[in-house]
Design a protein around this motif. Structure first.
Motif, short mmCIF file in Angstrom:
data_model
loop_
_atom_site.label_atom_id
_atom_site.label_comp_id
_atom_site.label_asym_id
_atom_site.label_seq_id
_atom_site.Cartn_x
_atom_site.Cartn_y
_atom_site.Cartn_z
N SER A 63 58.36 77.02 48.42
CA SER A 63 58.37 78.30 47.69
C SER A 63 59.67 79.04 47.93
O SER A 63 60.18 79.70 47.03
CB SER A 63 57.12 79.15 47.97
OG SER A 63 56.99 79.34 49.33
N ALA A 64 60.29 78.87 49.10
CA ALA A 64 61.60 79.52 49.33
C ALA A 64 62.69 78.86 48.49
O ALA A 64 63.64 79.51 48.07
CB ALA A 64 61.95 79.45 50.82
N ALA A 65 62.54 77.55 48.24
CA ALA A 65 63.60 76.83 47.52
C ALA A 65 63.61 77.19 46.03
O ALA A 65 64.66 77.13 45.38
CB ALA A 65 63.40 75.33 47.69
N GLY A 66 62.48 77.55 45.47
CA GLY A 66 62.44 77.94 44.05
C GLY A 66 62.57 76.76 43.12
O GLY A 66 62.09 75.67 43.40
N GLN A 67 63.30 77.00 41.99
CA GLN A 67 63.44 75.99 40.94
C GLN A 67 64.17 74.76 41.44
O GLN A 67 65.14 74.88 42.18
CB GLN A 67 64.27 76.56 39.79
CG GLN A 67 63.51 77.42 38.80
CD GLN A 67 62.61 76.55 37.94
OE1 GLN A 67 61.43 76.45 38.25
NE2 GLN A 67 63.15 75.96 36.89
N ALA A 68 63.75 73.60 40.93
CA ALA A 68 64.47 72.36 41.27
C ALA A 68 65.86 72.38 40.62
O ALA A 68 66.03 72.92 39.53
CB ALA A 68 63.70 71.16 40.77
N ARG A 69 66.83 71.81 41.28
CA ARG A 69 68.18 71.72 40.72
C ARG A 69 68.29 70.53 39.75
O ARG A 69 68.98 70.60 38.74
CB ARG A 69 69.16 71.50 41.88
CG ARG A 69 70.59 71.70 41.52
CD ARG A 69 71.49 70.96 42.47
NE ARG A 69 71.86 71.74 43.64
CZ ARG A 69 72.88 71.43 44.44
NH1 ARG A 69 73.63 70.37 44.19
NH2 ARG A 69 73.16 72.16 45.48
N ALA A 70 67.61 69.44 40.08
CA ALA A 70 67.65 68.25 39.21
C ALA A 70 66.43 67.39 39.46
O ALA A 70 65.96 67.28 40.58
CB ALA A 70 68.91 67.44 39.51
N VAL A 71 65.94 66.80 38.36
CA VAL A 71 64.83 65.85 38.46
C VAL A 71 65.33 64.53 37.87
O VAL A 71 65.91 64.52 36.78
CB VAL A 71 63.60 66.33 37.67
CG1 VAL A 71 62.46 65.32 37.77
CG2 VAL A 71 63.14 67.70 38.17
N TRP A 72 65.09 63.46 38.57
CA TRP A 72 65.63 62.14 38.16
C TRP A 72 64.60 61.07 38.42
O TRP A 72 63.78 61.21 39.35
CB TRP A 72 66.89 61.88 38.99
CG TRP A 72 67.51 60.52 38.87
CD1 TRP A 72 68.45 60.12 37.95
CD2 TRP A 72 67.27 59.37 39.70
NE1 TRP A 72 68.80 58.81 38.17
CE2 TRP A 72 68.09 58.32 39.23
CE3 TRP A 72 66.44 59.13 40.79
CZ2 TRP A 72 68.11 57.06 39.81
CZ3 TRP A 72 66.45 57.86 41.38
CH2 TRP A 72 67.28 56.84 40.88
N SER A 73 64.60 60.02 37.62
CA SER A 73 63.80 58.87 38.02
C SER A 73 64.61 57.60 37.85
O SER A 73 65.50 57.52 37.00
CB SER A 73 62.50 58.81 37.23
OG SER A 73 62.69 58.16 36.01
N GLY A 74 64.33 56.62 38.69
CA GLY A 74 65.06 55.34 38.64
C GLY A 74 64.10 54.20 38.92
O GLY A 74 62.99 54.41 39.43
N LEU A 75 64.55 53.00 38.57
CA LEU A 75 63.69 51.82 38.68
C LEU A 75 64.18 50.90 39.79
O LEU A 75 65.31 50.39 39.73
CB LEU A 75 63.68 51.08 37.34
CG LEU A 75 63.08 51.88 36.18
CD1 LEU A 75 63.45 51.28 34.83
CD2 LEU A 75 61.57 51.99 36.32
N ARG A 76 63.35 50.72 40.80
CA ARG A 76 63.73 49.81 41.89
C ARG A 76 63.62 48.37 41.39
O ARG A 76 62.60 48.00 40.79
CB ARG A 76 62.80 49.97 43.09
CG ARG A 76 62.75 51.35 43.71
CD ARG A 76 61.72 51.33 44.83
NE ARG A 76 61.48 52.65 45.40
CZ ARG A 76 60.55 53.50 44.94
NH1 ARG A 76 59.83 53.19 43.90
NH2 ARG A 76 60.37 54.65 45.54
N PRO A 77 64.63 47.55 41.67
CA PRO A 77 64.54 46.14 41.25
C PRO A 77 63.76 45.34 42.30
O PRO A 77 64.34 44.83 43.27
CB PRO A 77 66.02 45.70 41.19
CG PRO A 77 66.75 46.64 42.13
CD PRO A 77 65.93 47.89 42.29
N VAL A 78 62.46 45.21 42.10
CA VAL A 78 61.59 44.61 43.13
C VAL A 78 61.34 43.14 42.78
O VAL A 78 60.78 42.84 41.73
CB VAL A 78 60.26 45.38 43.22
CG1 VAL A 78 59.31 44.72 44.22
CG2 VAL A 78 60.51 46.83 43.61
#
Ligand SMILES: Cc1cc2nc3c(=O)[nH]c(=O)nc-3n(C[C@H](O)[C@H](O)[C@H](O)COP(=O)(O)OP(=O)(O)OC[C@H]3O[C@@H](n4cnc5c(N)ncnc54)[C@H](O)[C@@H]3O)c2cc1C
Length: 375
Positions: free
Chosen positions: A292-307
């Motif tokens: 709650s102190a951090a507030g809004q996210a700066r960036a949201v990202w998703s990636g695919l692990r090569p499993v």
């Protein structure tokens, strides 16, 4: 220069860059092609930053304890151990002193002490040191294991610094290369690479295409048993005053981690979730005040692990496929097409060692069947 060995690498992620580094140190003239507009824009872009030999075991829920799985895990552990000093010395050469000097270790928190002790016992039999701790500040009052031999660092910053250094050393980078064509060349008996009608001079071709490896290899009649497993990363500005742990904290329940970097902290991980919501909900339980102190996210990202299905990467020569024997050599024999793919949740940890191993195999310094390609 006439007579100089040449290689084309497809993929400018952590693995392609590390392979380029090790090849160029051996005098090979390297060109790196990537579909994206710059280096480390694929899965390597925003990972959890842990250099964690402690996690050199399958994260797959369908993990088995067959002989093949155990051999795969011990090979990954060995490579992670080889990779660590190499990665640290590369950081030093690149002037990444702050990254190199980050405090050692990673924590992993567990729902209860028994769960932590059970994992500690299992890891001890594999030679991995883990100490049981409960530290209110650093492990949010949860029982935890501390892995003193792990490290951490910003993988994207490392990749960008390495790419700039490689360019200075004469490695050529071509970005936006989203239509690379490859085919077996009947006369030369190897793979021909072209882009927009230009054919590259390449004695060797190296595939470092991460989660896209199956589609990259298919036109050559080869497969890659690699499944993309999605993970998420959400970055926040560091609150002005905070008491966040200086080393990453993994959560065993959600397979995610909290990592503090220079000017931000990152919540990242989870295993194949459709959104970042489960990640954020879990950390809201663990550190409600910080979030709650951090507030809004700066960036949201998703990636695919090569499993990889094998539970280990594929590092080595690809075999000549059965239907190409007439043109490129005996079917099933190694070709001058090489792969460095399938590093799963371990690519940052393994990159320096994986690049070095493949380059050493390519120039005949080393033979190693532990990571043999299995398309
Ligand atoms: C959320 C998350 C957290 C993680 N945390 C950690 C961690 O803490 N520690 C750790 O060790 N690992 C971690 N990993 C795993 C690690 O990030 C990966 O293993 C690593 O980034 C894989 O690197 P790569 O070079 O193989 O793939 P990528 O970085 O994906 O690079 C492949 C490149 O190939 C290019 N490419 C693909 N196909 C083609 C084509 N046909 N033509 C041209 N270019 C092509 C792509 O554009 C891409 O740039 C994490 C992964 C995720 C998703």
């Amino acid at each position: 220069m006439p007579g100089t060995r040449t290689a084309v690498i497809i993929g400018a992620g952590l693995i392609g860059l590390s392979t380029a580094d090790s090849l160029s140190r051996r005098g090979v003239e390297v060109t790196v092609l990537d579909a994206r507009p710059g280096p480390v824009r694929g899965t390597s872009f925003s990972n959890s930053g842990m250099i964690h030999p402690s996690q050199a075991r399958s994260w797959s829920p369908s993990r088995s304890s067959t002989r093949a799985q155990c051999d795969a895990e011990s090979a990954v552990r060995e490579l992670a151990t080889e990779s660590m000093p190499l990665l640290l010395s590369r950081m030093e050469e690149l002037g990444l002193d702050e990254m190199r000097a980050r405090p050692r270790g990673c924590y992993q928190i567990f729902p209860d002490l028994d769960a932590a002790r059970a994992v500690q016992t299992q890891l001890a039999s594999d030679g991995i040191t883990a100490n049981v701790v409960i530290d209110p500040g650093r492990t949010f009052s949860r029982p935890a294991l501390f892995f003193p031999d792990d490290r951490s660092g910003d993988a994207r910053a490392y990749g960008c610094a390495l790419e700039a250094e490689l360019a200075r050393r004469g490695v050529t980078f071509i970005y936006g290369a989203d239509d690379v064509r490859m085919r077996w060349d009947s006369e030369a008996g190897r793979v021909a690479v072209s882009l927009a009608g230009h054919r590259f001079r390449a004695d060797d071709v190296v595939i470092c295409t991460g989660e896209r490896s199956a589609e990259t290899l298919a036109p050559l009649g080869l497969g890659a048993r690699i499944s993309p497993v999605r993970g998420w990363a959400v970055d926040f500005d560091l609150p002005e005053t905070h008491d966040l742990p200086p080393v990453p904290v993994m959560d065993s329940v959600s397979r995610s981690a909290l990592t503090v970097f220079a000017d931000r902290f990152r919540l990242s991980g989870t295993w194949d979730e459709d959104s970042a919501r489960p990640l954020l909900e879990r950390w809201a339980e663990l550190i409600p005040d910080v979030l709650s102190a951090a507030g809004q996210a700066r960036a949201v990202w998703s990636g695919l692990r090569p499993v990889s299905d094998a539970g280990r990467p594929y590092i080595g020569a690809a075999p000549i496929p059965a239907d190409r024997g007439d043109t490129a050599g005996e079917p099933g024999t190694p070709s001058r097409l090489w792969v460095n793919i399938g590093h799963g949740h371990m690519g940052w940890t393994l990159c320096a060692g994986a690049g070095e191993l493949l380059a050493a195999m390519m120039v005949g310094e080393r033979e190693d069947g532990r990571f043999a390609y299995g398309g």
